[in-house]
Design an enzyme around this catalytic site. Sequence first.
Site: not given
Ligand SMILES: Cc1cc2nc3c(=O)[nH]c(=O)nc-3n(C[C@H](O)[C@H](O)[C@H](O)COP(=O)(O)OP(=O)(O)OC[C@H]3O[C@@H](n4cnc5c(N)ncnc54)[C@H](O)[C@@H]3O)c2cc1C
Length: 434
Positions: A13, A15-16, A174, A304, A320
Site C-alpha cells: 500500500g 497510501g499515507f 462535503e 485505516d 490521514a
Molecule cells: C472520501 C474520503 C474523504 C476523506 N477525507 C479526509 C479528510 O478530510 N481528512 C483526513 O485526515 N482523512 C480523510 N479521509 C481518510 C484518509 O484518507 C484515510 O484515513 C487515509 O487515506 C488512510 O491511509 P492508509 O495509508 O491507511 O490507506 P490509503 O491512503 O487508503 O492507502 C491504501 C493504499 O493501499 C493500496 N492497496 C489496497 N489494497 C491493495 C492490495 N490488495 N494490494 C496492493 N495495494 C493495495 C491502495 O491502492 C492505496 O494506495 C478521507 C477518506 C475518504 C475516502
Amino acid sequence: MSQTKPRKLLIIGGGFAGLECASKLANDERFEITLVDRTNHHLFQPLLYQVATASLAAPDIARSIRQILADAKNVTVLMDEISSIDTAAKHAVGSSGTIYPYDSLLLAAGARTGYFGHDEWAKHSLGLKSLADAQNIRRTVLSNLERAELTTDDAERARLMTIAIVGGGPTGVELAGAFADLVHRSLKSNFRRIDTGKLRIILIEGSELILETFDPDQSAYARKRLEKLGVEIRNNTRVIDVRAGALDFKDGTTLEAAAIIWAAGVAANPLTASLGAPLDRGGRVTPNSDLSVPGHPDIFIAGDLVSMKDSEGKMVPGVAPAAVQMGAHIAKILKAQASGDSKRPPFCYFDKGMMAIIGKNYAVVKTGKMQLQGFIAWLAWLFVHIMFLIGFRNKLSVLLGWAYAYLVNTPEARIIVYPPAVPSPDKSIPPPAA
Ligand SMILES: Cc1cc2nc3c(=O)[nH]c(=O)nc-3n(C[C@H](O)[C@H](O)[C@H](O)COP(=O)(O)OP(=O)(O)OC[C@H]3O[C@@H](n4cnc5c(N)ncnc54)[C@H](O)[C@@H]3O)c2cc1C
C-alpha cells in the site's frame, strides 16, 4: 548487535501510511524495500469529493508513487494487487503470480466502502474510495443531467435530477455542499430546458445529527448551511434496502433517485484476514502498542486497518494524519532495530483536529478545545490543504494551478468520458448500474 545484510521490508500500500514509512527509510542501506500498490498513484483522498463533484480533475489529487520515490534508491515500486499473505512462509502473493518474500512486513492497504453486511447494495450505489469511484459519481451525475435535458417525461426528469447521499459524516456533507455549489453556481446558465436549481440533493443520516463527531452546535451549523444551499436533510432515517434507482427506509417510505451515493461506512481491506489476528466488526486489527500484529513481531499494520487506543488511551481515528504518524513510528522502530536497539516504544497519536467543508467558503473545524465555523474555518481548511499539497505536489506552480482550478472550477472536470469499462481498483465495488 546491528545487522549486516539489508533487511527485506515489504510495504503493501502506497497510501499515507505506506508512503510515509518508505520515505522515512529512503536511502538507508540497511533496508531493501519493495512497495507494492495495486494502483500507480498515491491518492489524496480528502479531496476525492472535489473530483466526484467536477471541481477538480483526477490528476490534480493524485501523484505517481514511482515519481514520489524516484530518489529513494533502496525502494522498488511495483504495481500489483496483493491477494494473500503467508505469515508462516514470510511472503505475500500478488495477483500477477509474483511472490514477495519479506523479513519485515508493513500492511497499509487502507479501507474500502462498507455496507454493514449488505455487499449486494454496492451494485446499485456509488462508493467514494478511489479515483475510479469519484469519476463514476461525476459521470453518473453529469450524464443524468444531460438525460434530464433530453427527456420530455416529467417523472423521469425528476428521477434523473435526484441525488441521494447516504451518510451524514464529513464525506456526505462535503459531497452535498459541493453538488449544491455545482448546480447552483457553475452549471446554472449551462442548460436551456431544465432548471438546475431544481436538482434535489438529499442527505440521509441514520442518527439524529449530521457530522456527529463534531460538537452539536457545529452539527447544527452545518445543517443550517446545507439547507441554505438547498440540500434536503433526512436525519433519523435508516436505509433497509438499496435497489436499482431506489432506496427503501425503515419507516416504510421509498426514495427514487437516479444517483445513489454511499458514504455511510468503511471496512478494512480484506487482507487483514490473512494475518490470523482477531478482527473487529469492520475487519480491523488491534495491534500491539508498537503497531506490530499480535503474535508477529515482524509484521506491522497501520492507517485505516487499525483499531486501537494510543499510549495515552485516546482512540486513534481513521484519518490521514494518524496513518502518516503510524508510518513514521514504524520506520523509527525498524531503524532502531537495525541499529541493534530492541526497544519498541508505544505509538502516541498527536491529534491535529478535524474539519469539514460545507460548500465553498464555509467549513467547521474542531481542534482541541478550539472550534471554528464559517468563513474563518474555510480559510483554515484552505490553509491546511494548501500546506499539505505543497509537500504533496512539490511545486508551487502545480499548487497554484490546483488552487485556480478549485476556485474557478476546472472546466475540463465537467467533460463526460466513457471508458470501455469502469473497473474500480477495489474489486468489491462493481461499476455502477447504468
Ligand atoms: C472520501 C474520503 C474523504 C476523506 N477525507 C479526509 C479528510 O478530510 N481528512 C483526513 O485526515 N482523512 C480523510 N479521509 C481518510 C484518509 O484518507 C484515510 O484515513 C487515509 O487515506 C488512510 O491511509 P492508509 O495509508 O491507511 O490507506 P490509503 O491512503 O487508503 O492507502 C491504501 C493504499 O493501499 C493500496 N492497496 C489496497 N489494497 C491493495 C492490495 N490488495 N494490494 C496492493 N495495494 C493495495 C491502495 O491502492 C492505496 O494506495 C478521507 C477518506 C475518504 C475516502
